[in-house]
Structures are given as structure tokens and as C-alpha cells.
Design an enzyme around this catalytic site. Structure first.
Site, PDB file in Angstrom:
ATOM      1  N   THR A  50     -21.788 -41.827 -57.951  1.00  0.00           N
ATOM      2  CA  THR A  50     -21.566 -42.265 -59.339  1.00  0.00           C
ATOM      3  C   THR A  50     -20.607 -41.341 -60.088  1.00  0.00           C
ATOM      4  OG1 THR A  50     -23.791 -43.152 -59.277  1.00  0.00           O
ATOM      5  CG2 THR A  50     -22.772 -43.000 -61.430  1.00  0.00           C
ATOM      6  N   ILE A  57     -15.174 -40.909 -69.681  1.00  0.00           N
ATOM      7  CA  ILE A  57     -15.115 -40.650 -71.126  1.00  0.00           C
ATOM      8  C   ILE A  57     -16.116 -39.555 -71.498  1.00  0.00           C
ATOM      9  CG2 ILE A  57     -15.349 -41.687 -73.435  1.00  0.00           C
ATOM     10  CD1 ILE A  57     -13.198 -43.024 -71.634  1.00  0.00           C
ATOM     11  N   HIS A  59     -18.150 -38.991 -74.188  1.00  0.00           N
ATOM     12  CA  HIS A  59     -18.558 -39.785 -75.350  1.00  0.00           C
ATOM     13  C   HIS A  59     -18.893 -38.892 -76.534  1.00  0.00           C
ATOM     14  CE1 HIS A  59     -18.602 -43.663 -73.364  1.00  0.00           C
ATOM     15  NE2 HIS A  59     -19.195 -43.114 -72.324  1.00  0.00           N
ATOM     16  N   LYS A 264     -22.151 -49.885 -73.194  1.00  0.00           N
ATOM     17  CA  LYS A 264     -21.106 -49.547 -74.168  1.00  0.00           C
ATOM     18  C   LYS A 264     -20.011 -50.597 -74.260  1.00  0.00           C
ATOM     19  CE  LYS A 264     -22.013 -44.706 -74.204  1.00  0.00           C
ATOM     20  NZ  LYS A 264     -23.143 -44.705 -73.244  1.00  0.00           N
ATOM     21  N   ARG A 325     -24.509 -47.612 -62.118  1.00  0.00           N
ATOM     22  CA  ARG A 325     -25.287 -46.804 -63.071  1.00  0.00           C
ATOM     23  C   ARG A 325     -26.727 -46.730 -62.559  1.00  0.00           C
ATOM     24  NH1 ARG A 325     -22.388 -50.839 -65.446  1.00  0.00           N
ATOM     25  NH2 ARG A 325     -20.943 -50.366 -67.139  1.00  0.00           N
ATOM     26  N   ILE A 348     -29.959 -40.926 -64.812  1.00  0.00           N
ATOM     27  CA  ILE A 348     -28.856 -40.358 -65.602  1.00  0.00           C
ATOM     28  C   ILE A 348     -27.665 -41.314 -65.536  1.00  0.00           C
ATOM     29  CG2 ILE A 348     -27.472 -38.310 -66.065  1.00  0.00           C
ATOM     30  CD1 ILE A 348     -30.494 -37.762 -66.266  1.00  0.00           C
ATOM     31  N   CYS A 449       1.655 -46.356 -54.518  1.00  0.00           N
ATOM     32  CA  CYS A 449       1.632 -46.701 -53.084  1.00  0.00           C
ATOM     33  C   CYS A 449       0.254 -46.510 -52.483  1.00  0.00           C
ATOM     34  CB  CYS A 449       2.692 -45.931 -52.309  1.00  0.00           C
ATOM     35  SG  CYS A 449       2.143 -44.328 -51.715  1.00  0.00           S
TER      36      CYS A 449
HETATM   37  C1  LIG Z   1     -19.693 -47.825 -64.435  1.00  0.00           C
HETATM   38  C2  LIG Z   1     -20.061 -46.480 -64.966  1.00  0.00           C
HETATM   39  C3  LIG Z   1     -19.401 -45.944 -66.059  1.00  0.00           C
HETATM   40  C4  LIG Z   1     -19.765 -44.709 -66.567  1.00  0.00           C
HETATM   41  N1  LIG Z   1     -19.011 -44.149 -67.548  1.00  0.00           N
HETATM   42  C5  LIG Z   1     -19.359 -42.943 -68.053  1.00  0.00           C
HETATM   43  C6  LIG Z   1     -18.563 -42.332 -69.043  1.00  0.00           C
HETATM   44  O1  LIG Z   1     -17.488 -42.811 -69.391  1.00  0.00           O
HETATM   45  N2  LIG Z   1     -19.003 -41.181 -69.588  1.00  0.00           N
HETATM   46  C7  LIG Z   1     -20.170 -40.601 -69.212  1.00  0.00           C
HETATM   47  O2  LIG Z   1     -20.549 -39.608 -69.811  1.00  0.00           O
HETATM   48  N3  LIG Z   1     -20.908 -41.124 -68.208  1.00  0.00           N
HETATM   49  C8  LIG Z   1     -20.521 -42.260 -67.614  1.00  0.00           C
HETATM   50  N4  LIG Z   1     -21.225 -42.797 -66.592  1.00  0.00           N
HETATM   51  C9  LIG Z   1     -22.403 -42.090 -66.117  1.00  0.00           C
HETATM   52  C10 LIG Z   1     -22.078 -40.948 -65.165  1.00  0.00           C
HETATM   53  O3  LIG Z   1     -21.108 -41.322 -64.231  1.00  0.00           O
HETATM   54  C11 LIG Z   1     -23.364 -40.548 -64.465  1.00  0.00           C
HETATM   55  O4  LIG Z   1     -24.338 -40.270 -65.427  1.00  0.00           O
HETATM   56  C12 LIG Z   1     -23.220 -39.328 -63.581  1.00  0.00           C
HETATM   57  O5  LIG Z   1     -22.113 -39.430 -62.729  1.00  0.00           O
HETATM   58  C13 LIG Z   1     -24.493 -39.194 -62.753  1.00  0.00           C
HETATM   59  O6  LIG Z   1     -24.344 -38.091 -61.916  1.00  0.00           O
HETATM   60  P1  LIG Z   1     -25.475 -37.749 -60.853  1.00  0.00           P
HETATM   61  O7  LIG Z   1     -25.130 -36.420 -60.313  1.00  0.00           O
HETATM   62  O8  LIG Z   1     -26.811 -37.956 -61.452  1.00  0.00           O
HETATM   63  O9  LIG Z   1     -25.348 -38.896 -59.757  1.00  0.00           O
HETATM   64  P2  LIG Z   1     -24.381 -38.994 -58.492  1.00  0.00           P
HETATM   65  O10 LIG Z   1     -22.987 -38.696 -58.839  1.00  0.00           O
HETATM   66  O11 LIG Z   1     -24.659 -40.312 -57.856  1.00  0.00           O
HETATM   67  O12 LIG Z   1     -24.885 -37.829 -57.563  1.00  0.00           O
HETATM   68  C14 LIG Z   1     -26.095 -37.891 -56.854  1.00  0.00           C
HETATM   69  C15 LIG Z   1     -25.844 -37.243 -55.507  1.00  0.00           C
HETATM   70  O13 LIG Z   1     -27.064 -37.156 -54.794  1.00  0.00           O
HETATM   71  C16 LIG Z   1     -26.786 -37.372 -53.429  1.00  0.00           C
HETATM   72  N5  LIG Z   1     -28.037 -37.748 -52.769  1.00  0.00           N
HETATM   73  C17 LIG Z   1     -28.748 -38.878 -52.942  1.00  0.00           C
HETATM   74  N6  LIG Z   1     -29.848 -38.857 -52.173  1.00  0.00           N
HETATM   75  C18 LIG Z   1     -29.832 -37.671 -51.514  1.00  0.00           C
HETATM   76  C19 LIG Z   1     -30.699 -37.072 -50.561  1.00  0.00           C
HETATM   77  N7  LIG Z   1     -31.818 -37.678 -50.157  1.00  0.00           N
HETATM   78  N8  LIG Z   1     -30.363 -35.865 -50.049  1.00  0.00           N
HETATM   79  C20 LIG Z   1     -29.218 -35.225 -50.452  1.00  0.00           C
HETATM   80  N9  LIG Z   1     -28.356 -35.761 -51.346  1.00  0.00           N
HETATM   81  C21 LIG Z   1     -28.672 -36.967 -51.873  1.00  0.00           C
HETATM   82  C22 LIG Z   1     -25.753 -38.483 -53.465  1.00  0.00           C
HETATM   83  O14 LIG Z   1     -25.027 -38.576 -52.257  1.00  0.00           O
HETATM   84  C23 LIG Z   1     -24.897 -38.084 -54.657  1.00  0.00           C
HETATM   85  O15 LIG Z   1     -23.787 -37.307 -54.299  1.00  0.00           O
HETATM   86  C24 LIG Z   1     -20.849 -44.010 -66.012  1.00  0.00           C
HETATM   87  C25 LIG Z   1     -21.496 -44.524 -64.880  1.00  0.00           C
HETATM   88  C26 LIG Z   1     -21.076 -45.728 -64.342  1.00  0.00           C
HETATM   89  C27 LIG Z   1     -21.704 -46.230 -63.094  1.00  0.00           C
END
Ligand SMILES: Cc1cc2nc3c(=O)[nH]c(=O)nc-3n(C[C@H](O)[C@H](O)[C@H](O)COP(=O)(O)OP(=O)(O)OC[C@H]3O[C@@H](n4cnc5c(N)ncnc54)[C@H](O)[C@@H]3O)c2cc1C
Length: 493
Positions: A50, A57, A59, A264, A325, A348, A449
Site C-alpha cells: 500500500t 498527498i 493531507h 476523500k 486501502r 491504517i 517509455c
Molecule cells: C488508493 C489509496 C490512496 C491513498 N492515498 C493516501 C494519501 O494520499 N495520503 C495518505 O496520507 N495516505 C494515503 N493512503 C494510505 C496510505 O497509503 C497507507 O495508510 C499506508 O501506506 C499504510 O502503510 P502500511 O505500512 O500500514 O501498509 P503497507 O504499505 O501495506 O505495509 C505493510 C507491509 O507488511 C508486509 N507484511 C504483511 N504481512 C506480513 C507478514 N506476515 N510478515 C512480514 N511482512 C508482512 C507487507 O508485505 C507490507 O510491505 C492511500 C491508500 C490507498 C490504498
């Protein structure tokens, strides 16, 4: 893994599961203390899920419900961004956002958002139609008014997670990629035993930042502790278009529709590297690996975006992608400590990127009772600066290249990326080991490209730097090697 399974005798103070932006930020924050830390990631690079597929952004925080965790983390996180991105040398531009009312019915929504902004402590201003169009002449003439949020920004999300992980590693965090956590259970002698597909680690504390899969890990861990748990994450997909960088003056702010109950809404925004992003949609999907885009959804995205910016040049579309998300059923961030030494950072969804630094601080605070949080006097919050050749003035660039010739060998002509920048991205702590890792850190392959011209060069540089054969270099995950075998040629390059 059967017989390959290896028992690790390593003992940690805290194991952080998931190297997305949240886990990487938590690891970096905890590395301020004298702790033995392990960051585990099941993919072969950091920030691939994700954290790599979002709107990028920062925000401002006018939108989340006042008093909610989302609102608090958003606003606190937003305030930390300028200083933390400076420390990490991450691209950030505080360009401000405009949320448009494009018909009369939306004017009260804008007024309501302004009230909410004040409750959240976010500075905003309602701009008249003329004032909006003076700022952004390419917006729809139908615009009635707009909410201007000057503290909104755009960030390079790939660089952010990579820099957080790099800085964490620099400060002593052990990062293990390609290692999936399968079980978190209480250790008979105290703390937890974290089992992966490669071994078992003993640790005093665990941070579960496993993104879309954090619900399963949390529920299973609590079942092992004999505690009830019912976390449930349902992915909500967002599909996007990426436009090439065609005109730096096309838009100056992030442009939003008014938010809906689904999120949003659609945005059209510049990116930190001068492209434009259009999206995202917001539809639930039942699969946590469903990253497909569809013509139908993208057509709806485009139609909604054209209501904001009618002249979006569709012939500049170079790519489409989708992100998921991690929506927890309560619709709120879950930042909790359901058992001593166990912290969940789950659900999150947006604005998680914006909130990452604040969430990491909160995670550290939750562990205060479980870990000795003694300051690490050697902690260095600063990442060595990255060379960004395309930003240099011609004479500065010529001087730099004369002193560092590898920066004069341009590998990606679309994005103006040199061999020197690619080598740096590979050699840094937690550096790139795949073509996609190089692309995310330094941009070759992001342009018109899409890597058609530079990919063979990137493979060659990766092979040379990592001491591997070119046919061993994957595009992304293992099994996506681009070259199958050498069939001729003098140097195999
Ligand atoms: C369409 C979209 C638009 C968004 N736009 C915004 C924005 O503009 N601004 C903003 O503030 N937020 C935005 N967000 C939210 C933001 O991207 C996320 O809140 C954030 O990236 C979440 O990060 P994370 O580390 O929780 O999840 P992730 O990036 O998914 O990281 C979780 C990690 O855990 C690993 N994992 C999972 N299971 C295991 C396991 N069993 N063992 C070891 N590793 C594991 C995965 O491989 C992954 O790398 C958006 C999200 C989406 C989907």
C-alpha cells in the site's frame, strides 16, 4: 521450507512486522532508543504494497471526524513532515490543496469542511470562484468556490519508505526481507516468540504493522494469549491514471472533489517529480491481492476528474495502477496495545502516509511500559543527501559531472537519471536489489517509455553492483527475472 528451516537464537527488544511506511517509521522512531530491533518484511523490498500505491498527498487534516484518531494522527503527522523529510532527504512540496464545489449543492459541504478544519486545528480559507480560477486557470468554469488548505503537500512515497528503512538500518535496526511472519505466541520465559518461514525470534515486544494482513496476525496472536479479538480488514481498491510530465504550469495545487462517505473522492494532483496523478476510485474487493485495474472503473475516474479539470490531456496517460486501502470494520485507525508488549498499527488507511511519523511516536509511547526507552546517544536522524541531477542548474551539473563522471552517463532519458544515481540507490543501506527497487528509488522506468529503453542498462548495473548474473536480476519479486539465459554476445551484458 521444511529442512531449510533455521532456528535463530537472536533475541530482540522489539520485532516490527511489515516494512511499509508505518513499520519503517516505527522502526526508525524506536531506533532513537538503545534497543535491539528487528524489522521483518515478507516481500523482497520495503514499501512495495500500500505504501507504493497511493495518492502521495500529505493531507492537511480538514476532513477526518474531529476527535478521531485519524484526525489527531493526520494533523500531528502533517506538522512533522517538513522537518522529518528534511532529515531523511525525501522529496516534499507543500503545494496546498483546493477542494472544489462544482455545483450549488456542494457549497454547504465546503462550509461544513471549513468548520471541521477549525475543530481539527487546520488552517483553511474558502476562496471565491474568481480567486480559485486565478490560482488555477485550468479548473472547470463551473467551480462555485473552493476550500484552500495551505498545509497540504505532496511527497515521494517510495522515497519516504526507503529513506525511513535506510535510516532505521543506519541506526542499528536489523532488516530482514523475504521473511514472512506466520505466528506470534507468548514465549514461556516472557515476551513473545515470533515465528517466520525461516525461524523463530524471541522478543520483549512486537509491533504488528502488516498492512492488509495485520488483522489475521493480531487475531491469531490474541487467540494464543487466550484473549478475544475480532479485527477485520476489508480492502477498498483505488485505481489511478498517471500522466507524463507535460506542462509544469498545468496545475499548482492538489485538486479534490468534495469527500463522500467512501473517502476523500477523486483528485488531480501534480507529483513531486512533475507528473500528474488522477484517481482514485473507492470500491471494496474481497481479495487482498487484487491490484487489477478495469477500463470501466478508470472511465468513471476520468469522468469525475474531468468535472474538476476538463482539459486533462488523456494522450499523456502513461500508466495505470491500483492500491488497496486497509479498511478496518470500525472505519478508524487501530493503534492499540491489547496485551503487554503487543502493539497493533492496523486499519491504517488514508491518511496513513501523512500520519506515519505521528503513528510511530504513538507506538513508541504505547511500549513505554514494556521496553526501557533509554535515549541512544548515537542516533543520527539524517540520511546522506541524494544527488538529484535533474534539479541542478546547468553549470552546477556540469561541475558535478566533471568531478563524478558516472553521473554524466544518463541511463533513463525520460526521467533524466544517471548511472551514478542508480549506483547510489543500490549501495545505500537497504538499497535496491531489483529493477523495480531502482525505479522506485530513482525513477528510471517511470517515464514515457516505462523502462523500454533503460531496463537493460539497469539490469546490467544491478548485476555488476550485486555481483550477480544479469539473468538473476528480477523485475520485482523472485520469479520475475527479465533475462532467461545468455544465448550469445561477447560480454553477456
Ligand atoms: C488508493 C489509496 C490512496 C491513498 N492515498 C493516501 C494519501 O494520499 N495520503 C495518505 O496520507 N495516505 C494515503 N493512503 C494510505 C496510505 O497509503 C497507507 O495508510 C499506508 O501506506 C499504510 O502503510 P502500511 O505500512 O500500514 O501498509 P503497507 O504499505 O501495506 O505495509 C505493510 C507491509 O507488511 C508486509 N507484511 C504483511 N504481512 C506480513 C507478514 N506476515 N510478515 C512480514 N511482512 C508482512 C507487507 O508485505 C507490507 O510491505 C492511500 C491508500 C490507498 C490504498
Amino acid at each position: 521450507m521444511g529442512s531449510e528451516k533455521q532456528k535463530y537464537s537472536d533475541v530482540y527488544d522489539c520485532v516490527i512486522i511489515g516494512a511499509g511506511v508505518i513499520g519503517a517509521a516505527a522502526a526508525r522512531t524506536l531506533s532513537r532508543y538503545r534497543l535491539r530491533l528487528l524489522l521483518l518484511e515478507r516481500e523482497n523490498d520495503v514499501g512495495l504494497i500500500t505504501s507504493a500505491a497511493n495518492s502521495a498527498i500529505v493531507h492537511s487534516g480538514y476532513d477526518p471526524t474531529p476527535g478521531s484518531l485519524k484526525a489527531k494522527m493526520n494533523v500531528a503527522g502533517n506538522r512533522l513532515f517538513p522537518e522529518f523529510c528534511r532529515q531523511l532527504d525525501v522529496d516534499l512540496k507543500m503545494i496546498g490543496s483546493l477542494t472544489l464545489a462544482t455545483d450549488d449543492d456542494q457549497i454547504p459541504v465546503i462550509e461544513e469542511l471549513a468548520v471541521r478544519a477549525a475543530q481539527n486545528g487546520v488552517p483553511v480559507e474558502i476562496l471565491s470562484r474568481d480567486a480559485v480560477l486565478r490560482r488555477e486557470p485550468n479548473l472547470t468554469p463551473e467551480v462555485r468556490c473552493a476550500l484552500f488548505a495551505p498545509t497540504a503537500g505532496i511527497v515521494n512515497p517510495f522515497e519516504l519508505t526507503a529513506a525511513l528503512a535506510e535510516n532505521a538500518v543506519q541506526n542499528g535496526v536489523a532488516l530482514r526481507l523475504n521473511e514472512e511472519v506466520t505466528r506470534i505466541a507468548p514465549h514461556p520465559d516472557g515476551g513473545y516468540a515470533v515465528t517466520t518461514d525461516r525461524g523463530v525470534y524471541r522478543t520483549l515486544a512486537v509491533i504488528n504493522a502488516a498492512g492488509l494482513h495485520a488483522d489475521t496476525l493480531a487475531n491469531n496472536a490474541l487467540a494464543e494469549l487466550g484473549k478475544p479479538a475480532d479485527y477485520e480488514i476489508r480492502p477498498r481498491k483505488g485505481e489511478y491514471f498517471v500522466l507524463d510530465h507535460f506542462d509544469p504550469e498545468f496545475l499548482h495545487h492538489t485538486i479534490f472533489t468534495v469527500p463522500t462517505e467512501k473517502g476523500k473522492g477523486i483528485l488531480v494532483s501534480p507529483t513531486t517529480h512533475g507528473n500528474y496523478l488522477v484517481g482514485p476510485s473507492a470500491e471494496f474487493t474481497d481479495r487482498k491481492d487484487d491490484f487489477a485495474t478495469t477500463d470501466e472503473t478508470l472511465a468513471q475516474v476520468l469522468a469525475s476528474a474531468q468535472k474538476l479539470v476538463p482539459s486533462i490531456p488523456t494522450r499523456q496517460i502513461i500508466r495505470q495502477f491500483a492500491g488497496l486501502r486497509a479498511v478496518e470494520k470500525r472505519g478508524e485507525f487501530v493503534i492499540d496495545r491489547p496485551a503487554p508488549g503487543l502493539v497493533n498499527l492496523l486499519g491504517i488507511q488514508s491518511p496513513g502516509l501523512t500520519a506515519c511519523f505521528a503513528i510511530a511516536e504513538k507506538a513508541a509511547a504505547l511500549l513505554r511500559e514494556d521496553l526501557p526507552l533509554e535515549e541512544n546517544p548515537d542516533f543520527n536522524p539524517v540520511c546522506p543527501p541524494r544527488v538529484r541531477l535533474h534539479r541542478m542548474a546547468p553549470d552546477e551539473r556540469a561541475k558535478f559531472v566533471a568531478e563524478h563522471p558516472s553521473y554524466g552517463r544518463i541511463v533513463c532519458r525520460c526521467e533524466d537519471v544517471s548511472e551514478g544515481e542508480i549506483v547510489d540507490a543500490i549501495r545505500r543501506p537497504s538499497g535496491a536489489t531489483t529493477v523495480d527497487g531502482v525505479k522506485k528509488r530513482t525513477r528510471p522506468g517511470f517515464g514515457k517509455c516505462q523502462g523500454g529503453f533503460c531496463q537493460p542498462q539497469v539490469v546490467k548495473i544491478l548485476a555488476r553492483e550485486l555481483g550477480r548474473k544479469p539473468e538473476e536480476i528480477p523485475l520485482k519479486s523472485p520469479g520475475t527475472e527479465i533475462l532467461l539465459e545468455k544465448i550469445g554476445g561477447a560480454d553477456g551484458g
